[in-house]
Design a protein around this motif. Sequence first.
Motif, PDB file in Angstrom:
ATOM      1  N   SER A 197       4.085  -0.145  -6.019  1.00 20.92           N
ATOM      2  CA  SER A 197       2.957  -0.115  -5.101  1.00 20.92           C
ATOM      3  C   SER A 197       3.144   0.964  -4.042  1.00 20.92           C
ATOM      4  O   SER A 197       4.265   1.280  -3.657  1.00 20.92           O
ATOM      5  N   VAL A 198       2.060   1.477  -3.560  1.00 21.32           N
ATOM      6  CA  VAL A 198       2.131   2.419  -2.446  1.00 21.32           C
ATOM      7  C   VAL A 198       2.136   1.674  -1.114  1.00 21.32           C
ATOM      8  O   VAL A 198       2.397   2.248  -0.073  1.00 21.32           O
ATOM      9  N   TYR A 199       1.859   0.383  -1.169  1.00 17.01           N
ATOM     10  CA  TYR A 199       1.808  -0.433   0.041  1.00 17.01           C
ATOM     11  C   TYR A 199       3.166  -1.066   0.331  1.00 17.01           C
ATOM     12  O   TYR A 199       3.867  -1.473  -0.579  1.00 17.01           O
ATOM     13  N   VAL A 200       3.520  -1.157   1.586  1.00 15.77           N
ATOM     14  CA  VAL A 200       4.741  -1.821   2.023  1.00 15.77           C
ATOM     15  C   VAL A 200       4.319  -2.917   2.990  1.00 15.77           C
ATOM     16  O   VAL A 200       3.706  -2.638   4.016  1.00 15.77           O
ATOM     17  N   PHE A 201       4.614  -4.182   2.640  1.00 25.15           N
ATOM     18  CA  PHE A 201       4.124  -5.314   3.422  1.00 25.15           C
ATOM     19  C   PHE A 201       5.026  -5.746   4.565  1.00 25.15           C
ATOM     20  O   PHE A 201       4.625  -6.490   5.430  1.00 25.15           O
ATOM     21  N   ASP A 202       6.273  -5.341   4.559  1.00 25.57           N
ATOM     22  CA  ASP A 202       7.174  -5.782   5.628  1.00 25.57           C
ATOM     23  C   ASP A 202       7.949  -4.574   6.152  1.00 25.57           C
ATOM     24  O   ASP A 202       7.686  -3.448   5.779  1.00 25.57           O
ATOM     25  N   ASN A 203       8.922  -4.814   6.988  1.00 25.93           N
ATOM     26  CA  ASN A 203       9.676  -3.717   7.609  1.00 25.93           C
ATOM     27  C   ASN A 203      10.949  -3.362   6.853  1.00 25.93           C
ATOM     28  O   ASN A 203      11.807  -2.680   7.401  1.00 25.93           O
ATOM     29  N   HIS A 240       4.343 -11.390   0.096  1.00 24.58           N
ATOM     30  CA  HIS A 240       4.155 -10.363   1.120  1.00 24.58           C
ATOM     31  C   HIS A 240       5.447  -9.611   1.425  1.00 24.58           C
ATOM     32  O   HIS A 240       5.541  -8.930   2.422  1.00 24.58           O
ATOM     33  N   THR A 277       8.237  -6.728   0.284  1.00 27.00           N
ATOM     34  CA  THR A 277       8.386  -5.527  -0.525  1.00 27.00           C
ATOM     35  C   THR A 277       9.835  -5.433  -0.982  1.00 27.00           C
ATOM     36  O   THR A 277      10.755  -5.546  -0.170  1.00 27.00           O
ATOM     37  N   LEU A 296       5.925  -4.859  -5.518  1.00 23.14           N
ATOM     38  CA  LEU A 296       5.398  -6.129  -5.055  1.00 23.14           C
ATOM     39  C   LEU A 296       5.376  -7.103  -6.227  1.00 23.14           C
ATOM     40  O   LEU A 296       5.144  -6.705  -7.366  1.00 23.14           O
TER      41      LEU A 296
END
Length: 172
Positions: free
Chosen positions: A131-137, A164, A166, A149
């Motif tokens: 994924s290109v999205y990162v949900f946490d730090n 949620h 990564t 994910l």
Amino acid sequence: MFLKILIVGSIITIAWFYFYLRVISEDVSNELPFSEVIGKNLVLDRDVFLIRNNTPEFYKTISTVIDEKESIGQINEETTIVEIIKKGTPLTINKATIQSHGESGTYGQITGILFTKKYNILFKQEWGIQSVYVFDNSEPTGNNTSPFLFKKPIWVTKTEHDIHKTYYLPEL
């Protein structure tokens, strides 16, 4: 001259298809979240669909597990059967890989065994997607720089799977 251009064009086209459609795979059985379930005795948390060959000895080949009816796709009923494997069926996961296909992206795949009353069925299932999205730090570590994910797994877990979070896996 025209023949040379045609030959060079054909070679470039064939090379493009080869590199675009080939499958690249890497074993990630020792990486999180896969390492938490490899080799453990697990139980299905919900009914799943088993897509298998329409042969008497189907259990000797790897069948595909799908957990959402919408993901089954078109089935050739002469060669393929879709069965429902019920919640509570034991299973074990033996291996996890990440695979990259030019046409369908990069995803995780688990392989294992479903222990039904009649057969021990070898299976595979896609679990995890790049994924290109990162949900946490969380931050990449070492060679693990590719964010993945994971949806809720098909097996019972002691703690609710965090959809949620990564996870970072190796770049293919």
